[in-house]
Scaffold this motif. Structure first.
Motif, mmCIF file in Angstrom:
data_model
loop_
_atom_site.group_PDB
_atom_site.id
_atom_site.type_symbol
_atom_site.label_atom_id
_atom_site.label_comp_id
_atom_site.label_asym_id
_atom_site.label_seq_id
_atom_site.Cartn_x
_atom_site.Cartn_y
_atom_site.Cartn_z
ATOM 1 N N PRO A 42 -14.471 8.367 3.999
ATOM 2 C CA PRO A 42 -13.578 8.948 4.319
ATOM 3 C C PRO A 42 -12.014 8.261 4.076
ATOM 4 O O PRO A 42 -12.002 7.642 3.807
ATOM 5 C CB PRO A 42 -13.793 8.828 6.317
ATOM 6 C CG PRO A 42 -15.442 7.878 5.829
ATOM 7 C CD PRO A 42 -15.394 7.767 4.238
ATOM 8 N N LEU A 43 -10.773 8.938 4.548
ATOM 9 C CA LEU A 43 -9.592 8.513 4.504
ATOM 10 C C LEU A 43 -9.400 6.945 5.434
ATOM 11 O O LEU A 43 -8.906 5.831 4.693
ATOM 12 C CB LEU A 43 -8.308 9.712 5.278
ATOM 13 C CG LEU A 43 -7.211 9.261 4.768
ATOM 14 C CD1 LEU A 43 -6.969 9.155 3.889
ATOM 15 C CD2 LEU A 43 -6.114 10.095 5.841
ATOM 16 N N GLY A 44 -10.226 7.088 5.896
ATOM 17 C CA GLY A 44 -9.577 5.709 7.018
ATOM 18 C C GLY A 44 -10.287 4.437 6.339
ATOM 19 O O GLY A 44 -8.992 3.137 6.481
ATOM 20 N N LEU A 45 -11.136 4.676 6.164
ATOM 21 C CA LEU A 45 -12.142 3.065 4.852
ATOM 22 C C LEU A 45 -10.876 3.447 3.457
ATOM 23 O O LEU A 45 -10.740 2.546 3.400
ATOM 24 C CB LEU A 45 -13.565 4.038 4.951
ATOM 25 C CG LEU A 45 -14.529 3.715 5.993
ATOM 26 C CD1 LEU A 45 -15.467 4.096 5.349
ATOM 27 C CD2 LEU A 45 -14.022 1.928 5.843
ATOM 28 N N GLN A 46 -10.714 5.131 3.039
ATOM 29 C CA GLN A 46 -9.365 4.330 2.170
ATOM 30 C C GLN A 46 -9.222 3.645 2.382
ATOM 31 O O GLN A 46 -8.258 3.184 1.222
ATOM 32 C CB GLN A 46 -9.485 5.663 1.252
ATOM 33 C CG GLN A 46 -10.425 6.780 0.988
ATOM 34 C CD GLN A 46 -10.262 8.194 0.024
ATOM 35 O OE1 GLN A 46 -8.831 8.318 0.230
ATOM 36 N NE2 GLN A 46 -11.438 8.668 -0.234
ATOM 37 N N LYS A 47 -8.017 3.533 3.541
ATOM 38 C CA LYS A 47 -6.240 2.876 3.723
ATOM 39 C C LYS A 47 -7.212 1.718 3.322
ATOM 40 O O LYS A 47 -6.123 1.241 3.549
ATOM 41 C CB LYS A 47 -6.416 3.496 5.112
ATOM 42 C CG LYS A 47 -6.015 5.113 4.510
ATOM 43 C CD LYS A 47 -4.236 4.965 5.115
ATOM 44 C CE LYS A 47 -2.923 6.246 4.666
ATOM 45 N NZ LYS A 47 -2.052 5.885 4.959
ATOM 46 N N LEU B 225 3.378 -2.254 4.327
ATOM 47 C CA LEU B 225 2.942 -1.045 4.042
ATOM 48 C C LEU B 225 3.387 -0.173 4.513
ATOM 49 O O LEU B 225 4.137 0.109 5.161
ATOM 50 C CB LEU B 225 1.908 -1.943 5.655
ATOM 51 C CG LEU B 225 1.212 -3.094 5.196
ATOM 52 C CD1 LEU B 225 0.222 -2.884 7.052
ATOM 53 C CD2 LEU B 225 -0.340 -2.871 3.971
ATOM 54 N N ASP B 226 2.970 0.629 3.516
ATOM 55 C CA ASP B 226 3.804 2.009 3.844
ATOM 56 C C ASP B 226 2.951 3.339 4.865
ATOM 57 O O ASP B 226 1.992 4.264 3.885
ATOM 58 C CB ASP B 226 4.094 2.758 2.582
ATOM 59 C CG ASP B 226 5.375 3.738 2.910
ATOM 60 O OD1 ASP B 226 5.157 4.545 3.645
ATOM 61 O OD2 ASP B 226 5.615 4.673 1.581
ATOM 62 N N GLU B 227 3.067 3.836 6.040
ATOM 63 C CA GLU B 227 2.125 4.258 6.803
ATOM 64 C C GLU B 227 0.807 4.121 6.609
ATOM 65 O O GLU B 227 0.174 4.588 6.261
ATOM 66 C CB GLU B 227 2.963 5.688 6.437
ATOM 67 C CG GLU B 227 4.653 6.035 6.666
ATOM 68 C CD GLU B 227 4.351 7.264 6.674
ATOM 69 O OE1 GLU B 227 3.524 8.036 7.560
ATOM 70 O OE2 GLU B 227 5.291 7.644 6.866
ATOM 71 N N THR C 247 0.663 -1.492 -0.076
ATOM 72 C CA THR C 247 -0.170 0.197 0.006
ATOM 73 C C THR C 247 0.654 1.131 0.443
ATOM 74 O O THR C 247 2.224 1.388 0.186
ATOM 75 C CB THR C 247 -0.962 0.079 1.077
ATOM 76 O OG1 THR C 247 -0.204 0.530 2.715
ATOM 77 C CG2 THR C 247 -1.290 -1.096 1.409
ATOM 78 N N PHE C 248 0.309 2.362 -0.052
ATOM 79 C CA PHE C 248 0.865 3.922 0.064
ATOM 80 C C PHE C 248 1.166 4.591 1.560
ATOM 81 O O PHE C 248 0.043 4.591 1.216
ATOM 82 C CB PHE C 248 1.197 4.488 -1.672
ATOM 83 C CG PHE C 248 1.661 3.463 -2.569
ATOM 84 C CD1 PHE C 248 2.587 3.478 -3.465
ATOM 85 C CD2 PHE C 248 0.168 2.681 -3.261
ATOM 86 C CE1 PHE C 248 3.053 3.312 -4.886
ATOM 87 C CE2 PHE C 248 0.982 1.534 -4.141
ATOM 88 C CZ PHE C 248 1.987 2.709 -5.236
ATOM 89 N N GLN C 249 2.104 5.271 1.028
ATOM 90 C CA GLN C 249 1.450 5.901 2.097
ATOM 91 C C GLN C 249 0.520 7.309 1.411
ATOM 92 O O GLN C 249 -0.511 7.156 2.704
ATOM 93 C CB GLN C 249 3.229 7.518 2.120
ATOM 94 C CG GLN C 249 2.857 8.303 3.160
ATOM 95 C CD GLN C 249 4.280 8.781 3.682
ATOM 96 O OE1 GLN C 249 5.295 8.091 2.758
ATOM 97 N NE2 GLN C 249 4.404 9.997 3.870
ATOM 98 N N ASN C 250 0.350 7.995 0.510
ATOM 99 C CA ASN C 250 -1.231 9.004 -0.695
ATOM 100 C C ASN C 250 -1.159 7.415 -0.787
ATOM 101 O O ASN C 250 -1.097 7.714 -1.687
ATOM 102 C CB ASN C 250 0.105 10.155 -1.119
ATOM 103 C CG ASN C 250 0.776 10.804 -0.013
ATOM 104 O OD1 ASN C 250 0.366 10.949 1.081
ATOM 105 N ND2 ASN C 250 2.172 11.111 -1.026
#
Lengths: 357, 259
Positions: free
Chosen positions: B155-160, B177-179, B85-88
């Protein structure tokens, strides 16, 4: 209202994946299909031959380009050249005695091979550079066609399409030509819809949206883009062949010039990138509006309101395409399809303003 | 422990005149959660990018399950069993959550335009089979409620979490997992930790995780590697490594002997 999501429940994955899950959409498609089938009975030959027929063929061509530009995000400004390759090779094949069905396939394959060869070279660059590379293809193909007499029959020559038959039915009447075009456009439409819901279409969209994330999940970017070039070129080649056989009846190099490429890009952008509805709307809009515009100006000129030169009248459609592309990119980047979609969504939740979540 | 699943040997990476990784070596064991920490610009993401094939290290080699992967292109490395996964968040914006997660199945699918042309006979069966697999991951990460939403609107949490789901769908043997918890609040962090542990346990994964939240690092990582300015400054069990004087100095500043 009749147009709603409530009551649509899926109990299996195939049901959830069907093309038109909403009953109203299915009705709409059914009615449109029926109208298209009955069109030769419903409208006069003039309208059928000079509006409905070109609209269908240009829709198929716009959908071919939209596969590349809309789904794949790869700009192609030489698509008329691809269509030219398809048209010329199919005509030569048909003149050589190859049955029409195989001549169409041959036209598509030739376009696919040449389009992919250019694609392989052009895909080493992205964005605007890709535009330049595909533009080079347009001019190279144009030049080769008009300067090799074996292809074009001479610089100013017109190559007439031979008499052909499709599945043992002779294509000699307007109705027959209309049905061939309809068959191809329907096939192209179904193909496009299915590409969008299968792994190839998703991989293309993934590369368009974020190429590095697509690569890291296992998509080979170059191979996928090249496959898209090949598929779009094949479809564009067949569309070009159908255009030559069913509409023009003869080909000259100018029919597939640079301005036609721009016209195709305008169709895709105005209609809506990567949308099937957009292909139909864009092609219709871009074909129809210049006619209306020219008639309007001619009418105004005849009435003595103002006069413009013949030369300017000829260039008005081009000015108009340019204006449309800029306008849509600024105000509605997703084109007419998005406007249609907004209206549809409005009725989906009517009488409420928006859905709950 | 058994054979290391991932071995990095003397990794060197230069960007122009910048020596971003100065001979990093590390081994990740099968089934462990390995933390990669260090201040900003210390080379964590560079190391991860080397492992996932974004760029090859100029010197050194990377072995995954005994097979050399440095120099392979990213999609080949993905096919070999590493997902990241990516940091952004790097989701595909034009698609729904479901389609994004389905992308994770790409390496098992046949991206062929002909399959789409003959959809009912060819692609339909494959699509449904993979949909089943995707639903298992959706179930594991509790994403049922947003399945049909567009990824931009959640939301961002769900996107991650969707990004994690996409990575898990590729059935990797190693997850990078990157951050995964950057920009999250405490509650979202706790959820994420729980999901990472669940996934690791259920799918028998080795996990390489870059993380800045030291509470997370110390509580879930078996071992950590601390980088500073391209150098390895500590390696070992999480708590010991994080209290190493040099690590404290790198994070807080000041002299190494002060702590």
């Amino acid at each position: 209202m009749f147009y709603r999501l409530s009551g649509v429940r899926h109990t299996s994955y195939p049901a959830a994946r069907q093309l038109w899950p909403i009953a109203a959409d299915r009705w709409q498609v059914g009615v449109l299909a029926l109208l298209a089938l009955l069109a030769p009975l419903l409208i006069s030959d003039l309208y059928l031959g000079s509006y409905a027929l070109p609209w269908l063929i240009w829709t198929a061509a716009a959908l071919s380009l939209s596969l590349l530009m809309g789904l794949g995000g790869q700009l192609h400004f030489g698509f008329a050249a691809v269509m030219a390759i398809g048209a010329y090779s199919s005509i030569h094949l048909a003149r050589g005695g190859v049955p029409f069905e195989f001549a169409l396939l041959g036209g598509g394959l030739t376009a696919a091979v040449i389009g992919t060869a250019f694609g392989a070279a052009a895909l080493r660059v992205k964005g605007l550079y890709l535009v330049m590379a595909t533009l080079a293809m347009q001019y190279l193909v144009d030049w080769v066609i008009s300067n090799v007499p074996a292809i074009s029959g001479g610089a100013q020559a017109t190559l007439r399409t031979p008499e052909v038959s499709f599945l043992w039915i002779p294509i000699d009447s307007l109705d027959a030509r209309y049905y061939v075009a309809l068959l191809w456009t329907v096939l192209m439409t179904l193909f496009f819809l299915n590409v969008k819901r299968t792994s190839f279409g998703r991989a293309l969209a993934a590369i368009r949206d974020k190429d590095f994330a697509a690569a890291v999940i296992g998509v080979d970017p170059f191979r996928t883009k090249l496959t898209a070039f090949m598929t779009a070129s094949f479809a564009g080649g067949v569309s070009g062949a159908i255009l030559a056989f069913c509409y023009y009846g003869a080909v000259t190099p100018e029919q597939f010039g640079f301005n036609v490429s721009i016209q195709l890009v305008a169709m895709v952008l105005v209609g809506g990138l990567g949308s099937v509805v957009g292909g139909y709307l864009g092609a219709g809009f871009v074909l129809l509006v210049p006619i209306v515009l020219t008639n309007l100006i001619a009418g105004l000129g005849a009435a003595g309101w103002f006069s413009i030169s013949q030369n300017l009248t000829a260039h008005l459609p081009l000015i108009f395409y340019g204006g449309m592309i800029i306008g849509f990119l600024l105000f509605e980047p997703l084109g007419l399809a998005k406007i249609y979609d907004n209206i549809r969504k409005y009725f989906l939740v009517w009488p409420f303003r928006h859905s709950g979540s | 422990m058994s054979e290391p699943v991932l071995q990095c040997e003397n990794i060197n990476r230069f960007f122009g005149g910048i020596h971003a990784l100065k001979g990093i070596s590390a081994e990740i064991q099968q089934g462990e959660i390995f933390g990669l920490v260090g201040p900003n610009g210390s080379g964590k993401t560079t190391l991860v990018n080397c492992i996932t094939g974004f760029y090859a290290p100029q010197r050194g080699q990377i072995l995954f399950e005994g097979k050399q992967i440095n120099g392979m292109r990213p999609h080949r490395i993905a096919a070999n069993g590493i997902a990241r996964t990516f940091q952004n968040v790097a989701l595909f914006k034009g698609m729904s959550v479901l389609e994004n997660i389905l992308m994770g199945r790409h390496i098992f699918m046949n991206p062929n335009p002909l399959a789409a042309l003959f959809y009912p006979f060819w692609a339909a069966k494959e699509e449904v089979a993979h949909r089943r697999k995707v639903e298992q991951i959706i179930d594991l990460l509790q994403l049922e409620s947003v399945r049909d939403e567009h990824v931009e609107v959640i939301p961002l949490g769900l996107q991650k979490r969707v990004e994690l789901a996409r990575a898990l769908c590729a059935e990797p043997r190693m997850l990078v997992l990157d951050e995964p918890m950057a920009g999250m609040n405490q509650e979202e962090k706790e959820y994420m930790v729980r999901f990472i542990l669940d996934a690791q346990e259920e799918l028998n994964l080795s996990v390489l995780i870059i993380e800045h939240h030291l509470d997370v690092v110390t509580s879930i990582c078996d071992r950590v590697l601390v980088l500073n300015d391209g150098n390895k400054i500590a390696e070992g069990p999480a708590r010991t490594a994080m209290s190493d004087p040099e690590v404290v100095a790198a994070y807080i500043g000041g002299q190494a002997h002060a702590a």
